[in-house]
Write an enzyme that holds these catalytic residues in place. Structure first.
Site, PDB file in Angstrom:
ATOM      1  N   PHE A   1       0.896  -1.114  -0.113  1.00 36.84           N
ATOM      2  CA  PHE A   1       0.142  -0.197   0.156  1.00 36.84           C
ATOM      3  C   PHE A   1       0.806   1.225  -0.020  1.00 36.84           C
ATOM      4  O   PHE A   1       1.851   1.649   0.892  1.00 36.84           O
ATOM      5  CB  PHE A   1      -0.850  -0.059   1.173  1.00 36.84           C
ATOM      6  CG  PHE A   1      -1.803   0.893   1.435  1.00 36.84           C
ATOM      7  CD1 PHE A   1      -3.316   0.937   1.052  1.00 36.84           C
ATOM      8  CD2 PHE A   1      -1.667   2.010   2.124  1.00 36.84           C
ATOM      9  CE1 PHE A   1      -3.910   1.882   1.205  1.00 36.84           C
ATOM     10  CE2 PHE A   1      -2.659   3.175   2.422  1.00 36.84           C
ATOM     11  CZ  PHE A   1      -3.723   2.977   1.913  1.00 36.84           C
ATOM     12  N   GLY A   2       1.077   2.090  -1.043  1.00 38.07           N
ATOM     13  CA  GLY A   2       1.858   3.046  -1.383  1.00 38.07           C
ATOM     14  C   GLY A   2       1.194   4.414  -1.002  1.00 38.07           C
ATOM     15  O   GLY A   2       0.561   4.864  -1.960  1.00 38.07           O
TER      16      GLY A   2
ATOM     17  N   TRP B   1       9.103   3.673   2.368  1.00 35.82           N
ATOM     18  CA  TRP B   1       8.656   3.104   3.597  1.00 35.82           C
ATOM     19  C   TRP B   1       7.385   2.195   3.422  1.00 35.82           C
ATOM     20  O   TRP B   1       6.557   2.283   4.487  1.00 35.82           O
ATOM     21  CB  TRP B   1       8.344   4.357   4.773  1.00 35.82           C
ATOM     22  CG  TRP B   1       9.432   4.903   5.140  1.00 35.82           C
ATOM     23  CD1 TRP B   1       9.742   6.290   4.978  1.00 35.82           C
ATOM     24  CD2 TRP B   1      10.581   4.544   5.779  1.00 35.82           C
ATOM     25  NE1 TRP B   1      10.694   6.828   5.514  1.00 35.82           N
ATOM     26  CE2 TRP B   1      11.579   5.681   5.815  1.00 35.82           C
ATOM     27  CE3 TRP B   1      11.307   3.344   6.529  1.00 35.82           C
ATOM     28  CZ2 TRP B   1      12.750   5.743   6.645  1.00 35.82           C
ATOM     29  CZ3 TRP B   1      12.464   3.472   6.900  1.00 35.82           C
ATOM     30  CH2 TRP B   1      13.390   4.538   6.933  1.00 35.82           C
TER      31      TRP B   1
ATOM     32  N   GLY C   1      -9.758   5.857   4.896  1.00 37.18           N
ATOM     33  CA  GLY C   1     -10.492   4.875   5.320  1.00 37.18           C
ATOM     34  C   GLY C   1      -9.622   3.625   5.374  1.00 37.18           C
ATOM     35  O   GLY C   1     -10.227   2.834   6.380  1.00 37.18           O
ATOM     36  N   CYS C   2      -8.818   3.183   4.623  1.00 37.21           N
ATOM     37  CA  CYS C   2      -7.987   1.986   4.773  1.00 37.21           C
ATOM     38  C   CYS C   2      -7.127   2.079   6.239  1.00 37.21           C
ATOM     39  O   CYS C   2      -7.081   1.074   7.004  1.00 37.21           O
ATOM     40  CB  CYS C   2      -7.349   1.934   3.680  1.00 37.21           C
ATOM     41  SG  CYS C   2      -8.069   1.791   2.077  1.00 37.21           S
TER      42      CYS C   2
ATOM     43  N   LEU D   1      14.674  -6.731  33.535  1.00 36.60           N
ATOM     44  CA  LEU D   1      15.781  -7.749  32.997  1.00 36.60           C
ATOM     45  C   LEU D   1      17.320  -7.543  33.217  1.00 36.60           C
ATOM     46  O   LEU D   1      18.180  -8.042  32.934  1.00 36.60           O
ATOM     47  CB  LEU D   1      15.344  -8.112  31.544  1.00 36.60           C
ATOM     48  CG  LEU D   1      14.243  -9.198  31.575  1.00 36.60           C
ATOM     49  CD1 LEU D   1      12.901  -8.747  31.660  1.00 36.60           C
ATOM     50  CD2 LEU D   1      14.346 -10.031  30.139  1.00 36.60           C
TER      51      LEU D   1
ATOM     52  N   GLU E   1       0.975   4.552  10.488  1.00 37.59           N
ATOM     53  CA  GLU E   1      -0.465   4.651  10.600  1.00 37.59           C
ATOM     54  C   GLU E   1      -0.987   5.785  11.279  1.00 37.59           C
ATOM     55  O   GLU E   1      -1.870   5.911  12.344  1.00 37.59           O
ATOM     56  CB  GLU E   1      -1.065   3.365  11.253  1.00 37.59           C
ATOM     57  CG  GLU E   1      -0.564   2.092  10.559  1.00 37.59           C
ATOM     58  CD  GLU E   1      -1.455   1.818   9.502  1.00 37.59           C
ATOM     59  OE1 GLU E   1      -2.397   2.365   9.223  1.00 37.59           O
ATOM     60  OE2 GLU E   1      -0.911   0.896   8.545  1.00 37.59           O
TER      61      GLU E   1
HETATM   62  C1  LIG Z   1       8.590   0.379   9.202  1.00 34.63           C
HETATM   63  C2  LIG Z   1       7.649   1.286   8.387  1.00 34.63           C
HETATM   64  C3  LIG Z   1       6.726   0.704   7.697  1.00 34.63           C
HETATM   65  C4  LIG Z   1       5.914   1.816   7.106  1.00 34.63           C
HETATM   66  N1  LIG Z   1       4.869   1.149   6.200  1.00 34.63           N
HETATM   67  C5  LIG Z   1       4.152   1.853   5.281  1.00 34.63           C
HETATM   68  C6  LIG Z   1       3.329   1.557   4.263  1.00 34.63           C
HETATM   69  O1  LIG Z   1       3.362   0.230   4.142  1.00 34.63           O
HETATM   70  N2  LIG Z   1       2.546   2.237   3.404  1.00 34.63           N
HETATM   71  C7  LIG Z   1       2.998   3.619   3.648  1.00 34.63           C
HETATM   72  O2  LIG Z   1       2.398   4.375   2.761  1.00 34.63           O
HETATM   73  N3  LIG Z   1       3.578   4.157   4.726  1.00 34.63           N
HETATM   74  C8  LIG Z   1       4.344   3.321   5.359  1.00 34.63           C
HETATM   75  N4  LIG Z   1       5.010   3.975   6.546  1.00 34.63           N
HETATM   76  C9  LIG Z   1       5.460   5.307   6.489  1.00 34.63           C
HETATM   77  C10 LIG Z   1       4.317   5.953   7.830  1.00 34.63           C
HETATM   78  O3  LIG Z   1       3.389   5.887   7.330  1.00 34.63           O
HETATM   79  C11 LIG Z   1       5.058   7.352   7.874  1.00 34.63           C
HETATM   80  O4  LIG Z   1       6.333   7.209   8.317  1.00 34.63           O
HETATM   81  C12 LIG Z   1       4.212   8.311   8.840  1.00 34.63           C
HETATM   82  O5  LIG Z   1       2.857   8.579   8.453  1.00 34.63           O
HETATM   83  C13 LIG Z   1       4.867   9.609   9.005  1.00 34.63           C
HETATM   84  O6  LIG Z   1       5.416  10.186   8.118  1.00 34.63           O
HETATM   85  P1  LIG Z   1       6.973  10.865   8.120  1.00 34.63           P
HETATM   86  O7  LIG Z   1       7.872   9.607   8.519  1.00 34.63           O
HETATM   87  O8  LIG Z   1       7.179  11.293   6.780  1.00 34.63           O
HETATM   88  O9  LIG Z   1       6.905  11.759   9.159  1.00 34.63           O
HETATM   89  P2  LIG Z   1       6.703  13.450   9.086  1.00 34.63           P
HETATM   90  O10 LIG Z   1       5.345  13.628   8.499  1.00 34.63           O
HETATM   91  O11 LIG Z   1       7.797  14.107   8.436  1.00 34.63           O
HETATM   92  O12 LIG Z   1       6.524  13.826  10.573  1.00 34.63           O
HETATM   93  C14 LIG Z   1       7.909  14.029  11.251  1.00 34.63           C
HETATM   94  C15 LIG Z   1       7.517  14.596  12.822  1.00 34.63           C
HETATM   95  O13 LIG Z   1       6.793  15.648  12.768  1.00 34.63           O
HETATM   96  C16 LIG Z   1       5.555  15.592  13.344  1.00 34.63           C
HETATM   97  N5  LIG Z   1       4.365  16.486  12.716  1.00 34.63           N
HETATM   98  C17 LIG Z   1       4.286  16.492  11.200  1.00 34.63           C
HETATM   99  N6  LIG Z   1       3.289  17.507  11.095  1.00 34.63           N
HETATM  100  C18 LIG Z   1       2.673  18.014  12.405  1.00 34.63           C
HETATM  101  C19 LIG Z   1       1.998  18.950  12.859  1.00 34.63           C
HETATM  102  N7  LIG Z   1       1.093  19.563  12.059  1.00 34.63           N
HETATM  103  N8  LIG Z   1       2.042  19.337  14.143  1.00 34.63           N
HETATM  104  C20 LIG Z   1       2.642  18.718  14.913  1.00 34.63           C
HETATM  105  N9  LIG Z   1       3.817  17.869  14.675  1.00 34.63           N
HETATM  106  C21 LIG Z   1       3.773  17.284  13.304  1.00 34.63           C
HETATM  107  C22 LIG Z   1       5.149  14.096  13.271  1.00 34.63           C
HETATM  108  O14 LIG Z   1       4.189  13.931  14.198  1.00 34.63           O
HETATM  109  C23 LIG Z   1       6.383  13.662  13.526  1.00 34.63           C
HETATM  110  O15 LIG Z   1       6.830  13.732  14.854  1.00 34.63           O
HETATM  111  C24 LIG Z   1       5.894   3.062   7.115  1.00 34.63           C
HETATM  112  C25 LIG Z   1       6.910   3.595   8.187  1.00 34.63           C
HETATM  113  C26 LIG Z   1       7.637   2.634   8.875  1.00 34.63           C
HETATM  114  C27 LIG Z   1       8.634   3.155   9.826  1.00 34.63           C
END
Ligand SMILES: Cc1cc2nc3c(=O)[nH]c(=O)nc-3n(C[C@H](O)[C@H](O)[C@H](O)COP(=O)(O)OP(=O)(O)OC[C@H]3O[C@@H](n4cnc5c(N)ncnc54)[C@H](O)[C@@H]3O)c2cc1C
Length: 395
Positions: free
Chosen positions: A140-141, A173, A248-249, A349, A374
């Protein structure tokens, strides 16, 4: 008199939450627990250390055989389970490892759910039976290198060329990406954000694996590169336009995490209880010291409150009464408390807490990803803040 005597206190279920489950729910829980004990627990430390999930295709087929893929969907070979049954499965899988639960969540609650809810009849028939059986893995991208919490700003673009669609962009990711046969990819179009069902053998599609992770090491995480991927007109998910689709997903997958996080917490907590009764210092088991007991008591409170919360949300989902804000409530609370339980268990531990001989540090580092994906902690705080005040603080 004796008929009214309460049952004995069960340290594994101190609130008697099992009494809230019917025999089908208990049977599904036990099936998944047994599968994870046989197929994951003996190997997980090794997989984690190597940063691999070897045999992922066999694992997917076995998960399909026990009905865990697209579990709460109906038809097309899916199990048609209730939300509570699905939640119990997530808890048991994540008690083994968050990576295994992630494989199942992304397959069922994100990729399959998107096709099931928003797809055409042809898309459903083409993809869902194979995905339910674990023969085909999905991803899911949504996230991109420069776009995470604010998916409305995504740059991946689908433009019309005759009746075809041409997709260009990068996703980052993405769980299951490099092993997937099908990717549900969200992209901007002239009409707003649309979802596309992309066979991963389409020319221009590639999914290099992301290495050097210190969390979710037993999970495949990838980049998706879409270099002018040409798709037929019927590749678009016809039933949704706009962010409502991916969100929704995500709600469905987040609901599973509310349960799953408590699985990681339970595993760590049980390791701490066991350790505390056998490890001796100053001539007695460390579990006999008041400071250790305070930690154990406080962890038990949060663990079982979290499971009760998951149960409550599950019953609401089954009754069609669960709101997205309530899922945010559960995800925010349970993942945050689960990490705290892992960290406190780690202290009990001592030095052994940092070893892969025990599950605690592995769960703690996994949960760092679960805390972020999520919807980050902050996003769920903002969802609840908006619901409580009526004021939108997102931007
Ligand atoms: C192991 C792993 C698997 C994943 N699998 C998937 C997947 O299958 N499909 C997919 O689509 N994505 C996936 N992701 C991505 C994940 O959903 C995103 O990392 C997540 O949505 C956060 O986005 P970002 O990392 O770009 O952080 P950013 O959005 O850049 O946020 C960085 C920090 O800023 C904060 N922040 C951002 N905006 C605000 C605001 N308005 N107010 C306050 N704080 C804010 C955030 O809370 C966070 O602390 C995965 C991530 C990981 C680590």
């Amino acid at each position: 008199m004796s008929a009214h005597r309460p049952p004995a206190f069960d340290p594994r279920d101190p609130l008697g939450i099992d009494d809230l489950l019917d025999s089908d729910e208990l049977a599904i829980r036990d099936t998944v627990r047994t599968w994870a004990a046989d197929r994951v627990l003996p190997h997980i430390a090794d997989w984690y250390e190597r940063g691999e999930l070897p045999g992922i295709r066999d694992l997917a087929r076995e998960l399909g055989a026990i009905g865990a893929l697209g579990m709460s969907l109906t038809g097309y070979g899916c199990a048609g389970a209730s939300a509570v049954q699905y939640g119990l499965a997530c808890l048991e899988l994540e008690a083994a490892d968050s990576g295994i639960r992630s494989l199942v969540s992304v397959q069922g609650s994100l990729a399959m759910y998107a096709i099931h809810r928003f797809g055409s009849e042809e898309q459903k028939e083409r993809w869902l039976p194979g995905m339910a059986a674990g023969e085909l893995i999905g991803c899911f991208g949504l996230t991109e290198p420069d776009v995470g919490s604010d998916p409305a700003s995504m740059r991946t673009y689908a433009k019309k060329d005759g009746t075809d669609w041409v997709l260009t962009g990068r996703k980052m990711w993405i769980t299951n990406g490099s092993v997937a046969s099908v990717a549900v990819v969200w992209a901007q179009t002239e009409d707003g954000i649309r979802g596309f069902v992309v066979p991963t053998d389409a020319p221009g599609f590639s999914a290099p694996e992301i290495r050097h992770k210190w969390s979710l090491r037993a999970s495949v995480t990838s980049e998706l590169v879409l270099d002018e991927v040409r798709l037929p007109a019927d590749a678009v998910l016809p039933e949704v336009t706009g962010l409502r689709g991916p969100l929704g997903c995500l709600s469905h997958a987040r609901y599973g995490i509310v349960w799953g996080a408590m699985g990681a917490a339970r595993s760590s907590f049980e390791a701490a209880v066991d350790y505390s009764t056998t490890r001796e210092q100053f001539g007695r088991p460390i579990g006999g010291f008041q400071l250790t007991q305070a930690k154990l008591a406080d962890m038990a409170l949060e663990l079982h409150k979290g499971i009760l919360l998951a149960h409550h949300l599950g019953r609401r989902m089954d009754a069609g009464r669960l709101r997205p804000e309530q899922i945010s409530f559960g995800k925010l609370n349970n993942v945050r408390e689960a990490i705290e339980i892992c960290r406190t268990s780690r202290t009990i531990l001592g030095a052994n807490g940092i070893s892969l001989e025990y599950p605690v540090m592995r769960h703690a580092t996994n949960l760092e990803s679960v805390l972020t994906y999520e919807g980050t902690v902050e996003m769920h705080q903002l969802v609840l803040g908006k619901a409580l005040t009526g004021l939108d603080a997102f931007r």
